[in-house]
Design an enzyme around this catalytic site. Structure first.
Site: not given
Ligand code: GLU
Length: 473
Positions: A246-248, A250
Site C-alpha cells: 500500500s501507499k502507506r 512509502g
C-alpha cells in the site's frame, strides 16, 4: 476490435498495482491489434489533487505504454476525463428513472444514520415509493437528492469472469447504490458502465475489488439494452501474505521506485510477472516480448507477493545492458545527490560502477570510498586497513613502501612500476597492490584497483593523497 482501458482516479500517485493493471490492459490490446484507452475517473471532487493527471500521463510515458485514446491525444469517444462528461451521465440516469431502474432519493444523512443504527445493512428503498408529484415538488423546492439504482429484491445473477470463472450474487445482498450524487456527479458504480459502453471497451480489466459489484453493473447494462464487456479481474499485489502493498509502505509508487534507481522497464518487466505467468523460463522480457507472450489464461487466480530483491536482480540485468553513455546519464542525478562536486573523472566512475550496481541508488554505498580519505583531520586515515591477513601486509610494510609507491605513480607505466617494485622487494604483487590501493583511498572496498583509482582521481590528486599518507605514517 479489442479495446481496453486504464481508468485511474487522479490521486497524484501511481501505485505499482495500478501500473500493473494498466500494463495488462495495454499488453492485451496490443497483442490483439486493438486500442488502449486512458480514462481519468475524477468524479470524486473531494479527492481532487492538482497536477495528478500529469503524474499518470508521465508515468505511462516513462513505462513505455503509449495510449491510443485519452486526455491530450483525444479520440473518437471523448472526452476522456469523467468530470467533462457530467451531462452524459445525467441523461442516462434520466433514462433509467423512466424505465424504473433508478429513482430519486431525498433521504437525509440523519435518516440514513438512524436506519443503520436500527440494524439496517443496506438502504431500505424508502424513496422508491414516492409519488411522481411529490418528487417533482421536492425537486422544484430545491431539496437535495441523489439518484439510486433500483436493484431487484429477489433473484440472483451469474456472470463470467475470465480469471475467477462464474460468479453468482444474490440480489438481496446488493444495495441500491447511488448512481448520481447530490453534486450531480456520477459515482464509479455508474460512470464505469456508461463509459465502458460509450467508449466501446471490449475487455474490462480491473482490480478484484470490483468483482462482487459487477452484477450491479450488469443490471445497468441490461436495463440500457447494452452488451456487457468481457470481465477480467486482477488479484492485488501483496506486501506479505495478509497485507496489500500500500501507499502507506512509502514505496509502492512507480515514481518511488524510479527515485530509488530502478529503470522504468525493469519495473514494468517485474510487475508483469507478478500475477501473470509467461509459461517459460525466460523472465527478462522486452515490451514487445511481453506483448507477444501475454495471455489472459496466464493470469493468476492467487495474489502475488512483491519481492524487491527479485526486482533488483532484474534491474541489474537491464543496467548491465545500458550503453556507457546511457548508464552515465542515468547515474548523473545520483552522483549529484551522493558524491557531487569532487575533482574526479565521473565518466570513468560510471565505467567502474556499471557492473557493480543493481539499482542506481547503490551508487551511494559504492562511492563512499571517494570520501573515506581526503586528508581531512576530521576523518583520520584508518591505518588498520593496511593489515590484510591473506596478503600478510601491515602498516610497517606500508611505511617501507610508500616512497616507492609515490615513485611508481610518477612512472610512465604504473603497472610495470608496481611489478618491478614487488620484484625488487621480494614481495608478491598482491601485497604491493593492496598497500598501494589502501594508501590511495583509505577504503577497504573500491570499484577497481590502484591503477583504476589513479585514473579516476588523476595523477596530481593521487600523488597528493600518497604524500598525505606518507607524512602520517
Ligand atoms: N477509478 C477506479 C480506480 O482507480 C478504476 C477502476 C476500474 O479500472 O474500472 O480504482
Amino acid at each position: 476490435m479489442v479495446r481496453t482501458r486504464f481508468a485511474p482516479s487522479p490521486t497524484g500517485y501511481l501505485h505499482i498495482g495500478g501500473l500493473r493493471t494498466a500494463l495488462y490492459a495495454y499488453l492485451f490490446a496490443k497483442k490483439h491489434g486493438g486500442k488502449f484507452i486512458l480514462r481519468i475517473e475524477d468524479t470524486d471532487q473531494t479527492r481532487e489533487v492538482a497536477g495528478a493527471v500529469d503524474v499518470i500521463i508521465s508515468a505511462l510515458d516513462k513505462a513505455g505504454m503509449k495510449y491510443d485514446e485519452g486526455p491530450l491525444v483525444g479520440g473518437d469517444y471523448g472526452p476522456y476525463i469523467q468530470s467533462e462528461r457530467k451531462q452524459i451521465y445525467l441523461d442516462y440516469a434520466q433514462k433509467l428513472i423512466e424505465s424504473g431502474d433508478a429513482y430519486y432519493c431525498f433521504c437525509t444523512k440523519e435518516r440514513l444514520t438512524e436506519m443503520h443504527e436500527h440494524g439496517a445493512t443496506k438502504y431500505d428503498k424508502h424513496c422508491l415509493r414516492l409519488s411522481k408529484a411529490e418528487i417533482a415538488e421536492r425537486i422544484a423546492r430545491g431539496e437535495p437528492y441523489v439518484i439510486r439504482q433500483n436493484i431487484p429484491e429477489s433473484g440472483s445473477s451469474t456472470y463470467h469472469d475470465e480469471v475467477f470463472g462464474d460468479i453468482t450474487v444474490e440480489f438481496k445482498d446488493l444495495e441500491d447504490n447511488i448512481l448520481i450524487k447530490s453534486d450531480g456527479m456520477p459515482t464509479y458504480n455508474f460512470a464505469n458502465v456508461i463509459d465502458d459502453h460509450l467508449m466501446r471497451v471490449s475487455h474490462c480489466i480491473r482490480g478484484v475489488e470490483y468483482l462482487m459489484s459487477t452484477p450491479k453493473y450488469n443490471l445497468l447494462y441490461d436495463a440500457l439494452g447494452w452488451e456487457r464487456p468481457v470481465y477480467v479481474h486482477l488479484q492485488p499485489i501483496m506486501r506479505d501474505a495478509t497485507h496489500k502493498l500500500s501507499k502507506r509502505d512509502g514505496d509502492a509508487g512507480f515514481e518511488d521506485f524510479l527515485a530509488k534507481g530502478f529503470l522504468p522497464h525493469a519495473i514494468v518487466n517485474y510487475i508483469a510477472l507478478l500475477g501473470w505467468n509467461p509459461k517459460d523460463n525466460n523472465e527478462k522480457l522486452s515490451m514487445q516480448e511481453l506483448v507477444d507472450k501475454f495471455s489472459i489464461e496466464g493470469l493468476q487466480k492467487s495474489s502475488s507477493i512483491f519481492d524487491e530483491t527479485k526486482m533488483r536482480w532484474l534491474n541489474s540485468l537491464y543496467i548491465k545492458e545500458l550503453s556507457q553513455a546511457e548508464f552515465h546519464a542515468a547515474a548523473a542525478p545520483f552522483y549529484d545527490k551522493y558524491c557531487g562536486g569532487l575533482n574526479i573523472d565521473y565518466e570513468y566512475l560510471s565505467e567502474l560502477l556499471q557492473p557493480r550496481v543493481e539499482i542506481l541508488s547503490d551508487i551511494n554505498e559504492r562511492t563512499a570510498f571517494l570520501t573515506a580519505f581526503d586528508g581531512d583531520a576530521q576523518k583520520p586515515f584508518d591505518f588498520s586497513l593496511f593489515v590484510n591477513k591473506k596478503w600478510k601486509t601491515d602498516e610497517a610494510m606500508a611505511k617501507s613502501l610508500i616512497d616507492d609507491c609515490i615513485a611508481a605513480t610518477n612512472a610512465p607505466d604504473l603497472n610495470a612500476a608496481l611489478d618491478a617494485l614487488a620484484e625488487a622487494r621480494g614481495l608478491k604483487k598482491g601485497q604491493v597492490l593492496w598497500i598501494y590501493r589502501i594508501a590511495l583511498t583509505g577504503a577497504a572496498a573500491t570499484p577497481g584497483g590502484g591503477a583504476e583509482m589513479v585514473k579516476l582521481f588523476g595523477k596530481a590528486e593521487a600523488l597528493k593523497r600518497l604524500e598525505k599518507v606518507k607524512s602520517a605514517l
